[in-house]
Each structure stands twice: as structure tokens, then as C-alpha cells.
Design a protein around this motif. Structure first.
Motif, short mmCIF file in Angstrom:
data_model
loop_
_atom_site.label_atom_id
_atom_site.label_comp_id
_atom_site.label_asym_id
_atom_site.label_seq_id
_atom_site.Cartn_x
_atom_site.Cartn_y
_atom_site.Cartn_z
N ASN A 59 5.24 19.34 -47.38
CA ASN A 59 5.69 20.38 -48.39
C ASN A 59 5.11 18.74 -49.61
O ASN A 59 6.01 18.17 -49.54
CB ASN A 59 7.08 20.57 -48.32
N PRO A 60 4.47 19.15 -50.68
CA PRO A 60 3.37 17.90 -50.77
C PRO A 60 5.14 17.69 -52.28
O PRO A 60 4.63 16.34 -52.78
CB PRO A 60 2.58 18.98 -52.07
N GLN A 61 6.54 18.95 -52.67
CA GLN A 61 7.58 18.26 -52.84
C GLN A 61 8.30 18.12 -52.84
O GLN A 61 8.89 17.54 -52.95
CB GLN A 61 6.77 19.71 -54.19
N ILE A 62 8.17 17.02 -51.61
CA ILE A 62 9.67 16.73 -50.48
C ILE A 62 9.77 15.87 -50.86
O ILE A 62 8.71 14.81 -51.49
CB ILE A 62 8.59 16.52 -49.69
N LYS A 65 12.69 10.54 -49.80
CA LYS A 65 13.85 10.17 -48.29
C LYS A 65 13.80 10.89 -47.66
O LYS A 65 14.09 10.97 -45.99
CB LYS A 65 15.18 9.66 -49.30
N ASP A 66 13.49 12.80 -48.40
CA ASP A 66 13.92 13.81 -47.25
C ASP A 66 12.49 13.38 -45.91
O ASP A 66 12.10 13.92 -44.62
CB ASP A 66 13.86 14.67 -47.76
N GLY A 67 11.72 12.87 -47.03
CA GLY A 67 9.91 12.78 -45.61
C GLY A 67 9.67 11.75 -44.82
O GLY A 67 9.66 12.10 -43.55
N TRP A 70 12.32 13.23 -41.47
CA TRP A 70 11.49 14.20 -41.18
C TRP A 70 10.64 13.87 -40.12
O TRP A 70 10.43 13.28 -38.75
CB TRP A 70 11.48 15.73 -42.21
N LYS A 71 10.27 12.31 -40.60
CA LYS A 71 9.36 11.21 -39.69
C LYS A 71 9.88 10.87 -38.83
O LYS A 71 8.88 11.17 -37.74
CB LYS A 71 8.39 10.67 -40.60
N ARG A 72 10.60 10.81 -39.09
CA ARG A 72 11.87 10.46 -37.90
C ARG A 72 12.42 10.94 -36.87
O ARG A 72 12.38 10.30 -35.51
CB ARG A 72 13.28 8.91 -38.25
N ARG A 73 12.86 12.07 -37.42
CA ARG A 73 12.71 13.62 -35.77
C ARG A 73 11.91 13.66 -35.67
O ARG A 73 12.02 13.80 -34.28
CB ARG A 73 13.34 14.05 -37.57
#
Length: 201
Positions: A59-62, A65-67, A70-73
Motif C-alpha cells: 500500500n503506497p500510503q502505508i 511503522k505499519d510497513g 508487516w515486513k517482519r511478519r
């Protein structure tokens, strides 16, 4: 043939996941834990959850911190995916442990489980590409493009399914033999990732 069983289980797992379409929905594996079917269902469920994690992180608007979250997930999920593939290969190593390879037997460039891994991903591509052909908010050209891609994916699944069945048949007859290498991923291991073991100093 194992490919027919795998494809049926993959479709079932994908359908079950999309009942809630939530990444953290607990898996309700319908197969007994000691069976290959259990591993196949779990494998595709893991892939399906990771598919949607990958969608979210793009999501380009992510929020950054959320990005990162999710990368770690995704990293953790990818390790679980790899472990599950290796469990499937262990199943086949045990299954064919009594087979004596013929003198002219050859090794395959890919183990059965990693080929099955690609079959699971194909099932996801087919499902999501088909969903694109049902959309009402896009022009006809989008439907036509996605249908053409879907046709190719279905053909690819047929070819890969046949190749997997032939590989397993060749191994059973001693024409080919299995040699499995662990993936030995380094990025999640604090002993081999310089960033991780550097932090521990």
C-alpha cells in the motif's frame, strides 16, 4: 496422483481462508496431523495469509511503522513456509527410503516439496486472477486481459501437476532419487545475520 489431491486441498484451503479473509484467522485444518494432507492444507493456508500480507505492505500510503511491522511478519511467515516445505520433503524421504535408485538414476534439480510449493502459489494466482474477471468496476479490456492470464495460469498448473506426478513416479521406480538441501536461511538467524549478531555485541 498426488497433484490432483494437492490441487483439491489447495482450493479448499483458499476457499476456507476467504470465508473471513482475515490474516489472523486461526487455521482449522480438517486433516489428521500425521498425514500428508494435513501438511498440504497447512502449506497453502500459510501461503494464502502471506499473499495478503504482501498486498498490505505494498500500500503506497502505508504508515512506515505499519510497513515495518508487516515486513517482519512476512519474514517470520516465510520461515514457517520454508519449514513446512521441508516437512513435506521429509515425508517423501521417509516414503521412498526403501527404494534403491537404479545405476543410471539422476537427481532432480528441484525436490518434490519445492515443486508442490510452486503448485500452491499457482493455486493462489489462479484464485485471485479469477476474482479479477468478476469485477464490476473495471472495463471489459481488464476482464479480457485477466482471462487471458488466467488461461495461461491454468495451463501452467496442468503442466506442473503432470511434472510433479512424473517426478514422484520416477523416484518410486528408482529412475530418479531425492537429495534434499535445507534452505539454511541466514536473515532470521542471530548467529548468521551480521545486523542481528552485531546488535547482540
Amino acid at each position: 496422483m498426488i497433484s490432483a489431491t494437492a490441487n483439491k486441498i489447495f482450493q479448499s484451503a483458499i476457499k476456507d481462508y476467504h470465508i473471513t479473509d482475515q490474516i489472523d484467522t486461526p487455521i482449522n485444518n480438517p486433516y489428521s496431523p500425521e498425514t500428508l494432507e494435513h501438511l498440504l492444507y497447512m502449506k497453502c493456508w500459510i501461503d494464502t495469509a502471506q499473499w495478503h500480507m504482501e498486498d498490505l505492505v505494498r500500500n503506497p500510503q502505508i504508515d512506515p511503522k505499519d510497513g515495518l511491522y508487516w515486513k517482519r511478519r512476512i519474514d517470520r511467515q516465510n520461515q514457517v513456509r520454508t519449514d513446512t516445505v521441508e516437512y513435506i520433503d521429509s515425508y517423501y524421504l521417509q516414503k521412498f527410503s526403501g527404494v534403491t535408485p537404479l545405476p543410471e538414476a539422476k537427481i532432480n534439480s528441484e525436490s518434490p516439496a519445492w515443486a508442490i510449493d510452486r503448485l500452491s502459489i499457482l493455486a493462489l494466482k489462479i484464485f485471485h486472477m479469477e476474482q479479477e474477471t468478476f469485477r464490476k468496476d473495471v472495463p471489459k479490456s481488464h476482464h479480457e486481459t485477466c482471462q487471458a492470464k488466467l488461461d495461461i495460469l491454468v495451463e501452467q498448473r496442468h503442466d506442473l501437476s503432470q511434472s510433479i506426478d512424473e517426478l514422484l513416479d520416477d523416484i518410486a521406480k528408482g529412475k530418479k532419487y531425492m537429495k534434499v538441501y535445507k534452505q539454511m536461511k541466514m536473515y532470521n538467524d542471530p548467529a548468521t545475520n551480521p545486523v542481528l549478531y552485531g546488535v547482540q555485541k
